[in-house]
Design a protein around this motif. Structure first.
Motif, PDB file in Angstrom:
ATOM      1  N   VAL A 136       0.851  -1.202   0.000  1.00 24.06           N
ATOM      2  CA  VAL A 136       0.000   0.000   0.000  1.00 24.06           C
ATOM      3  C   VAL A 136       0.883   1.249   0.000  1.00 24.06           C
ATOM      4  O   VAL A 136       0.610   2.210  -0.723  1.00 24.06           O
ATOM      5  CB  VAL A 136      -0.953   0.006   1.221  1.00 24.06           C
ATOM      6  CG1 VAL A 136      -1.681   1.317   1.334  1.00 24.06           C
ATOM      7  CG2 VAL A 136      -1.944  -1.137   1.130  1.00 24.06           C
ATOM      8  N   THR A 137       1.940   1.220   0.765  1.00 25.38           N
ATOM      9  CA  THR A 137       2.875   2.354   0.801  1.00 25.38           C
ATOM     10  C   THR A 137       3.499   2.576  -0.567  1.00 25.38           C
ATOM     11  O   THR A 137       3.607   3.720  -1.029  1.00 25.38           O
ATOM     12  CB  THR A 137       3.976   2.102   1.851  1.00 25.38           C
ATOM     13  OG1 THR A 137       3.354   1.866   3.114  1.00 25.38           O
ATOM     14  CG2 THR A 137       4.923   3.268   1.948  1.00 25.38           C
ATOM     15  N   ILE A 155       2.203   1.729  -3.468  1.00 27.08           N
ATOM     16  CA  ILE A 155       1.162   2.260  -4.357  1.00 27.08           C
ATOM     17  C   ILE A 155       0.992   3.759  -4.132  1.00 27.08           C
ATOM     18  O   ILE A 155       0.924   4.541  -5.082  1.00 27.08           O
ATOM     19  CB  ILE A 155      -0.182   1.514  -4.153  1.00 27.08           C
ATOM     20  CG1 ILE A 155      -0.051   0.059  -4.624  1.00 27.08           C
ATOM     21  CG2 ILE A 155      -1.319   2.215  -4.883  1.00 27.08           C
ATOM     22  CD1 ILE A 155      -1.224  -0.824  -4.242  1.00 27.08           C
ATOM     23  N   ILE A 156       0.950   4.171  -2.872  1.00 24.75           N
ATOM     24  CA  ILE A 156       0.815   5.598  -2.554  1.00 24.75           C
ATOM     25  C   ILE A 156       2.029   6.373  -3.061  1.00 24.75           C
ATOM     26  O   ILE A 156       1.890   7.441  -3.661  1.00 24.75           O
ATOM     27  CB  ILE A 156       0.614   5.796  -1.032  1.00 24.75           C
ATOM     28  CG1 ILE A 156      -0.754   5.248  -0.614  1.00 24.75           C
ATOM     29  CG2 ILE A 156       0.749   7.262  -0.648  1.00 24.75           C
ATOM     30  CD1 ILE A 156      -0.960   5.125   0.877  1.00 24.75           C
ATOM     31  N   GLU A 209       1.778   6.810  -6.772  1.00 29.41           N
ATOM     32  CA  GLU A 209       0.824   7.869  -7.126  1.00 29.41           C
ATOM     33  C   GLU A 209       1.466   9.238  -6.911  1.00 29.41           C
ATOM     34  O   GLU A 209       1.350  10.126  -7.753  1.00 29.41           O
ATOM     35  CB  GLU A 209      -0.453   7.736  -6.295  1.00 29.41           C
ATOM     36  CG  GLU A 209      -1.504   8.759  -6.597  1.00 29.41           C
ATOM     37  CD  GLU A 209      -2.140   8.613  -7.970  1.00 29.41           C
ATOM     38  OE1 GLU A 209      -2.797   9.586  -8.394  1.00 29.41           O
ATOM     39  OE2 GLU A 209      -1.998   7.579  -8.623  1.00 29.41           O
ATOM     40  N   THR A 251       5.041  -5.495  -7.106  1.00 29.30           N
ATOM     41  CA  THR A 251       3.913  -6.400  -6.881  1.00 29.30           C
ATOM     42  C   THR A 251       4.319  -7.838  -7.165  1.00 29.30           C
ATOM     43  O   THR A 251       4.017  -8.758  -6.393  1.00 29.30           O
ATOM     44  CB  THR A 251       2.724  -5.998  -7.774  1.00 29.30           C
ATOM     45  OG1 THR A 251       2.363  -4.653  -7.469  1.00 29.30           O
ATOM     46  CG2 THR A 251       1.531  -6.899  -7.538  1.00 29.30           C
ATOM     47  N   THR A 284      -4.519  -5.334  -1.926  1.00 27.37           N
ATOM     48  CA  THR A 284      -3.470  -4.423  -2.391  1.00 27.37           C
ATOM     49  C   THR A 284      -2.884  -4.872  -3.721  1.00 27.37           C
ATOM     50  O   THR A 284      -2.522  -4.034  -4.542  1.00 27.37           O
ATOM     51  CB  THR A 284      -2.344  -4.288  -1.341  1.00 27.37           C
ATOM     52  OG1 THR A 284      -1.840  -5.578  -1.018  1.00 27.37           O
ATOM     53  CG2 THR A 284      -2.843  -3.593  -0.093  1.00 27.37           C
ATOM     54  N   HIS A 285      -2.811  -6.173  -3.944  1.00 26.13           N
ATOM     55  CA  HIS A 285      -2.303  -6.677  -5.220  1.00 26.13           C
ATOM     56  C   HIS A 285      -3.304  -6.383  -6.340  1.00 26.13           C
ATOM     57  O   HIS A 285      -2.914  -6.034  -7.455  1.00 26.13           O
ATOM     58  CB  HIS A 285      -2.003  -8.166  -5.120  1.00 26.13           C
ATOM     59  CG  HIS A 285      -0.946  -8.476  -4.108  1.00 26.13           C
ATOM     60  ND1 HIS A 285      -1.257  -8.807  -2.820  1.00 26.13           N
ATOM     61  CD2 HIS A 285       0.410  -8.459  -4.197  1.00 26.13           C
ATOM     62  CE1 HIS A 285      -0.139  -9.005  -2.150  1.00 26.13           C
ATOM     63  NE2 HIS A 285       0.893  -8.789  -2.955  1.00 26.13           N
ATOM     64  N   LEU A 339      -5.411  -3.862  -6.219  1.00 26.43           N
ATOM     65  CA  LEU A 339      -5.313  -2.414  -6.363  1.00 26.43           C
ATOM     66  C   LEU A 339      -4.119  -2.038  -7.236  1.00 26.43           C
ATOM     67  O   LEU A 339      -4.204  -1.130  -8.064  1.00 26.43           O
ATOM     68  CB  LEU A 339      -5.202  -1.759  -4.986  1.00 26.43           C
ATOM     69  CG  LEU A 339      -5.204  -0.239  -4.937  1.00 26.43           C
ATOM     70  CD1 LEU A 339      -6.503   0.316  -5.504  1.00 26.43           C
ATOM     71  CD2 LEU A 339      -5.021   0.235  -3.499  1.00 26.43           C
ATOM     72  N   SER A 340      -3.036  -2.748  -7.086  1.00 32.77           N
ATOM     73  CA  SER A 340      -1.857  -2.508  -7.905  1.00 32.77           C
ATOM     74  C   SER A 340      -2.168  -2.733  -9.386  1.00 32.77           C
ATOM     75  O   SER A 340      -1.796  -1.930 -10.247  1.00 32.77           O
ATOM     76  CB  SER A 340      -0.734  -3.438  -7.444  1.00 32.77           C
ATOM     77  OG  SER A 340       0.395  -3.310  -8.253  1.00 32.77           O
ATOM     78  N   TYR A 398      -4.468   0.075 -10.602  1.00 31.04           N
ATOM     79  CA  TYR A 398      -3.688   1.298 -10.776  1.00 31.04           C
ATOM     80  C   TYR A 398      -2.956   1.249 -12.112  1.00 31.04           C
ATOM     81  O   TYR A 398      -2.955   2.220 -12.866  1.00 31.04           O
ATOM     82  CB  TYR A 398      -2.703   1.454  -9.612  1.00 31.04           C
ATOM     83  CG  TYR A 398      -1.805   2.656  -9.752  1.00 31.04           C
ATOM     84  CD1 TYR A 398      -2.203   3.892  -9.273  1.00 31.04           C
ATOM     85  CD2 TYR A 398      -0.565   2.560 -10.368  1.00 31.04           C
ATOM     86  CE1 TYR A 398      -1.386   5.003  -9.401  1.00 31.04           C
ATOM     87  CE2 TYR A 398       0.256   3.661 -10.503  1.00 31.04           C
ATOM     88  CZ  TYR A 398      -0.156   4.878 -10.020  1.00 31.04           C
ATOM     89  OH  TYR A 398       0.642   5.976 -10.160  1.00 31.04           O
TER      90      TYR A 398
END
Length: 181
Positions: free
Chosen positions: A3-4, A6-7, A10, A51, A64-65, A67-68, A71
């Motif tokens: 998650v970190t 991914i953030i 972004e 990922t 989270t995977h 979400l990756s 994204y």
């Protein structure tokens, strides 16, 4: 940890866009600006690599995977449009260029339906990435949740279709300041 990442990706994407626009318009270095804007897909590559290695190291696949992958799909399909949008506003704000036009009425509805197609394409990319991760990792017990993500992808597409349909039925009206001018 993912998650970190991914953030941070972004944030990195927006920093590259901002640096590219600042280079282009404030520093008057259009080539440098173009290079920085063209580097935005490297953020996607970084996220995909992290990922993969996260799953490969034995992490249990989860939201989270997914979400990756989402994204990545949205960035590939919408990235160019996002940069063009930011570029139009930078031209307007930093070089007194024309204000980017606001869509309303059926023009906005048509734009929403084109976005449905874009969203569909981005979800196909996300689904392909999820499938490739499942194959690349090769451990069905670790990656099984990635296959369950189809429901999330379908929900995202359904929301986008409802959005477009709502503006087709009830077209977006111009803002009050646009009606007066």
């Amino acid at each position: 940890m993912l998650v970190t990442i991914i953030i941070l990706c972004e944030i990195g994407l927006w920093m590259l866009i901002a640096a590219g626009l600042v280079s282009r318009y404030l520093l008057h270095r259009p080539r440098l600006g173009a290079v920085l804007l063209a580097a935005t897909p490297l953020v996607d590559l970084l996220l995909l690599t992290v990922t993969y290695f996260d799953l490969r190291s034995g992490a249990q696949a989860g939201f989270t995977h997914v979400l990756s992958a989402l994204y990545l799909g949205f960035s590939v399909v919408y990235g160019h449009r996002l940069i063009a949008w930011a570029d139009r506003w930078a031209t307007h704000l930093l070089q007194a260029g024309p204000r980017p036009p606001a869509l309303h009425g059926m023009a906005y509805a048509r734009s929403c339906w084109v976005d449905v197609l874009r969203t569909f394409a981005s979800l196909l990319i996300a689904a392909a990435v999820l499938g490739l991760l499942v194959l690349a990792v090769g451990d069905p017990t670790t990656t099984a949740p990635l296959l369950d993500a189809w429901r999330v992808l379908g929900l995202i597409l359904a929301i986008d279709v409802v959005w477009a349909a709502s503006y087709t039925i009830w077209p977006k009206r111009p803002h009050a300041d646009m009606r007066q001018g």
